[in-house]
Design an enzyme around this catalytic site. Structure first.
Site, PDB file in Angstrom:
ATOM      1  N   GLU A   1      -1.160  -3.596  11.863  1.00  0.00           N
ATOM      2  CA  GLU A   1      -0.050  -3.362  10.405  1.00  0.00           C
ATOM      3  C   GLU A   1       1.306  -3.769  10.771  1.00  0.00           C
ATOM      4  O   GLU A   1       2.150  -4.310   9.723  1.00  0.00           O
ATOM      5  CB  GLU A   1      -0.219  -1.820  10.414  1.00  0.00           C
ATOM      6  CG  GLU A   1       0.373  -1.401   8.903  1.00  0.00           C
ATOM      7  CD  GLU A   1       0.269   0.023   8.461  1.00  0.00           C
ATOM      8  OE1 GLU A   1      -0.825   0.482   8.026  1.00  0.00           O
ATOM      9  OE2 GLU A   1       1.243   0.745   9.278  1.00  0.00           O
TER      10      GLU A   1
ATOM     11  N   HIS B   1       5.149   0.417  -0.391  1.00  0.00           N
ATOM     12  CA  HIS B   1       5.741  -0.721   0.442  1.00  0.00           C
ATOM     13  C   HIS B   1       4.759  -1.228   1.070  1.00  0.00           C
ATOM     14  O   HIS B   1       3.705  -1.498   0.382  1.00  0.00           O
ATOM     15  CB  HIS B   1       6.536   0.288   1.878  1.00  0.00           C
ATOM     16  CG  HIS B   1       5.235   0.969   2.853  1.00  0.00           C
ATOM     17  ND1 HIS B   1       4.562   2.160   2.295  1.00  0.00           N
ATOM     18  CD2 HIS B   1       4.910   0.849   3.862  1.00  0.00           C
ATOM     19  CE1 HIS B   1       3.695   2.439   3.228  1.00  0.00           C
ATOM     20  NE2 HIS B   1       3.817   1.604   4.258  1.00  0.00           N
TER      21      HIS B   1
ATOM     22  N   ASP C   1      -5.234 -10.566   0.317  1.00  0.00           N
ATOM     23  CA  ASP C   1      -3.819 -11.184   0.656  1.00  0.00           C
ATOM     24  C   ASP C   1      -3.120 -11.177  -0.810  1.00  0.00           C
ATOM     25  O   ASP C   1      -3.390 -11.599  -1.848  1.00  0.00           O
ATOM     26  CB  ASP C   1      -4.103 -12.829   0.850  1.00  0.00           C
ATOM     27  CG  ASP C   1      -2.727 -13.228   1.591  1.00  0.00           C
ATOM     28  OD1 ASP C   1      -1.717 -12.819   1.912  1.00  0.00           O
ATOM     29  OD2 ASP C   1      -2.464 -14.637   1.194  1.00  0.00           O
ATOM     30  N   HIS C   2      -1.583 -10.739  -0.588  1.00  0.00           N
ATOM     31  CA  HIS C   2      -0.812 -10.585  -1.793  1.00  0.00           C
ATOM     32  C   HIS C   2      -1.434  -9.426  -2.914  1.00  0.00           C
ATOM     33  O   HIS C   2      -1.070  -9.491  -4.029  1.00  0.00           O
ATOM     34  CB  HIS C   2      -0.551 -11.819  -2.589  1.00  0.00           C
ATOM     35  CG  HIS C   2       0.444 -12.708  -1.651  1.00  0.00           C
ATOM     36  ND1 HIS C   2       0.176 -13.513  -0.605  1.00  0.00           N
ATOM     37  CD2 HIS C   2       1.749 -12.679  -1.629  1.00  0.00           C
ATOM     38  CE1 HIS C   2       1.059 -14.072  -0.149  1.00  0.00           C
ATOM     39  NE2 HIS C   2       2.204 -13.807  -0.908  1.00  0.00           N
TER      40      HIS C   2
ATOM     41  N   HIS D   1       3.267  -4.758   4.316  1.00  0.00           N
ATOM     42  CA  HIS D   1       3.094  -5.069   5.523  1.00  0.00           C
ATOM     43  C   HIS D   1       2.683  -6.790   5.464  1.00  0.00           C
ATOM     44  O   HIS D   1       1.858  -7.136   4.692  1.00  0.00           O
ATOM     45  CB  HIS D   1       2.138  -4.246   6.309  1.00  0.00           C
ATOM     46  CG  HIS D   1       2.589  -3.126   6.564  1.00  0.00           C
ATOM     47  ND1 HIS D   1       3.680  -2.535   7.380  1.00  0.00           N
ATOM     48  CD2 HIS D   1       2.129  -1.730   5.854  1.00  0.00           C
ATOM     49  CE1 HIS D   1       4.073  -1.378   7.319  1.00  0.00           C
ATOM     50  NE2 HIS D   1       2.939  -0.819   6.256  1.00  0.00           N
TER      51      HIS D   1
ATOM     52  N   CYS E   1       5.763   6.602   4.186  1.00  0.00           N
ATOM     53  CA  CYS E   1       4.540   6.039   3.828  1.00  0.00           C
ATOM     54  C   CYS E   1       4.205   6.373   2.373  1.00  0.00           C
ATOM     55  O   CYS E   1       2.996   5.892   2.031  1.00  0.00           O
ATOM     56  CB  CYS E   1       3.415   5.961   4.938  1.00  0.00           C
ATOM     57  SG  CYS E   1       4.091   5.384   6.664  1.00  0.00           S
TER      58      CYS E   1
ATOM     59  N   HIS F   1       0.882  -1.245  -0.017  1.00  0.00           N
ATOM     60  CA  HIS F   1      -0.096   0.100  -0.049  1.00  0.00           C
ATOM     61  C   HIS F   1       0.898   1.125   0.002  1.00  0.00           C
ATOM     62  O   HIS F   1       2.020   1.228  -0.066  1.00  0.00           O
ATOM     63  CB  HIS F   1      -1.108  -0.009   1.108  1.00  0.00           C
ATOM     64  CG  HIS F   1      -0.487   0.476   2.532  1.00  0.00           C
ATOM     65  ND1 HIS F   1      -1.163   1.081   3.551  1.00  0.00           N
ATOM     66  CD2 HIS F   1       1.134   0.188   2.921  1.00  0.00           C
ATOM     67  CE1 HIS F   1      -0.389   1.383   4.387  1.00  0.00           C
ATOM     68  NE2 HIS F   1       0.842   0.868   4.169  1.00  0.00           N
TER      69      HIS F   1
END
Lengths: 141, 141, 141, 141, 141, 141
Positions: free
Chosen positions: F128, F39, F79-80, F41, F33, F14
């Site tokens: 996060e 980047h 996810d991913h 998480h 950010c 994100h």
């Protein structure tokens, strides 16, 4: 060969301070760790014994016996103590995690044979914080 | 309402000792925690702020700003210190986790408005060890 | 010999994608990890230095200095970055945890002597998730 | 050489009981672990494969494939089972963590080549509890 | 009001099985958890007591006393036991985490006043696995 | 009333970026950010359902069914993935943890009744990183 580990816990106060140095040099080298009023940590101690399992028990070492041994020989000396002031085997030594791990090895290594004939001490792993830790595998390793 | 939390870390020495009592009574009540030579802990501190997210940022509070505030107002006072000797806001108070959590609340509560207009302090959670911790939600709650 | 470790943290985006292959083959081999819009991780990095403690400090290496070195040489390049697009030392390489650990070794190994004369780099351990991690002990080991 | 690890999880019932001994001797040696009505654990299993990364993928082994292999060959046999009663490969063996780790090695070692040509099994690490665990590196190591 | 928590640990065998249902229905509803040969878990139990700290000790409750109480009243009944067969207070009840947490509340709630006059039981939190847990705040809450 | 929780995991890319602002203002407010190359998480998601246990099962909700529901309704979307580019329910929204937790609530709340008649959604807790997390208890709470 199997490596069997038991994790124990203690907390203690200490400071990092070389008595051969001036107060200024101690603060320069050790920073806040040299605070003369002490600070402290929750230490996690992992003791690893290696050997071949006893066919009759499936154990290299009975981990309850190992836990009792660590508590009696090490934690009773260290838990809720001041590493610099209260612990005979640390007297005159730097209270770093490195030195403490070596001293714990020296205490436990000759005692493992009292609780198992199938294993010997392999490693002392000592966490000073969750992010700082040391491992020691004995002299000459 | 959203509850936003930031976890920080410090370590410190302390003892549990009521100066109005004899040494014997302190040892009877506090056991090894009354060791006059101190012991210490790695403390984990979780600060929770509650509010409605700012629509322009999606944030109740910028957690980097919250981290900076906690470090400046709390950790600089506590990290690598002796809670009984070195910390002005703990002077004359019992150095228990309960009391320390209340004092951290008292420091941070009026400061949250300096970093966000969308939230206020909701909870101080303080771990003395991984197995012992307290939570405080402010006076009257 | 003592092994001393420091754990640090960063987060980054990446994808697993071999530019010599078709998009279909990348998806066949890497599955969702090949998502062209990227995904990401919180990485935990553990750096281990081995050596004999300096008798004057009790340290193999000052872990605060090791932390500063890791932050300056590695985390400033990786934290909040895209491993495929933003990181010069990963350019043209597969952004797998294996390759990233090797590259971190290559950066840190020659720098350890700048912070200690008592130890050298022993291991890079890199967690991509709490369940997936790699360890690298240098070339030829 | 890179060491790549995958962590999986299962839970199971067991007891520690040597059928060649009397009930009294089992209780003397194994204590509450000999409870004839069983007890149980959440086991964490870490499987480590070592090798040189494939230059085309950056992988020693695809950890998704390793996860699928562990689930199919090991977890389907162990998860939610009774180690003494339900698991063919543990029949007639002591249900200790040591023995279980060796048997998991014996199952997985010949299968790793089915998922990678760049690595082989290096270690089985098995946690019975967060404080008790074993490591096995294969016969003759 | 401060909330003070203590974490303890036990392991046990159990199965999820309603004796009023056929074996087929039990397997349909509970899946592998209905395995007639049992499975088991490492349970983490967190007991929270709330109250105002005693000004003389700084404690809502002495966590060592709380630990001793939990061990005597709860862990001696549960640790290394079969929840369905060995535990009198679970007899005739479903051995789910929900029901077990309620029964632990019922045991501990009347006993807290024996160790502190400044607090009362607030919450029972019970982890069956690191990913599955329940919380209970008493009847009518 | 019992509160039952299930922990799941996903990872995603994100950036924090308000399209109504200049690039400079985004960098000023969000710092690293706002990196335009993203980047990411490893997110931990804890879903809590509250209710009275069904007397026939001992369950407020079958946690396997809750796990399947979370995977189907939430993880398959996240996810991913890239939270800003790939996730329909996040389109046009700030990709903060606060907003993501609210959107996960909106998806799951109406679906809980499909897996249990004894409970309803109580809380979405979203990590996060291990040090930054949010909790959401629904609108008007």
């Amino acid at each position: 060969m199997i490596y069997v580990s038991r994790k124990e816990h203690f907390n203690a106060a200490h400071k990092l301070y070389n008595p051969n140095w001036s107060r200024e040099k101690n603060i320069e080298i050790f920073g806040p760790c040299a605070n003369e009023n002490w600070h402290g940590h929750n230490y996690d101690l992992i003791v690893t014994v290696s050997g071949d399992p006893d066919p009759e028990t499936g154990f290299v070492v009975d981990l309850k016996k190992l836990s009792v041994l660590i508590k009696k020989e090490v934690l009773e000396e260290l838990d809720h103590q001041n590493l610099n002031l209260d612990v005979p085997f640390m007297a005159g030594k730097m209270a770093s995690t490195e030195v403490l791990a070596q001293e714990i090895w020296n205490i436990l290594e000759p005692k493992i044979s009292s609780i198992t004939s199938h294993g010997s001490l392999f490693c002392i792993k000592l966490y000073e914080t969750p992010r700082n830790y040391v491992e020691y595998y004995g002299p000459g390793v």
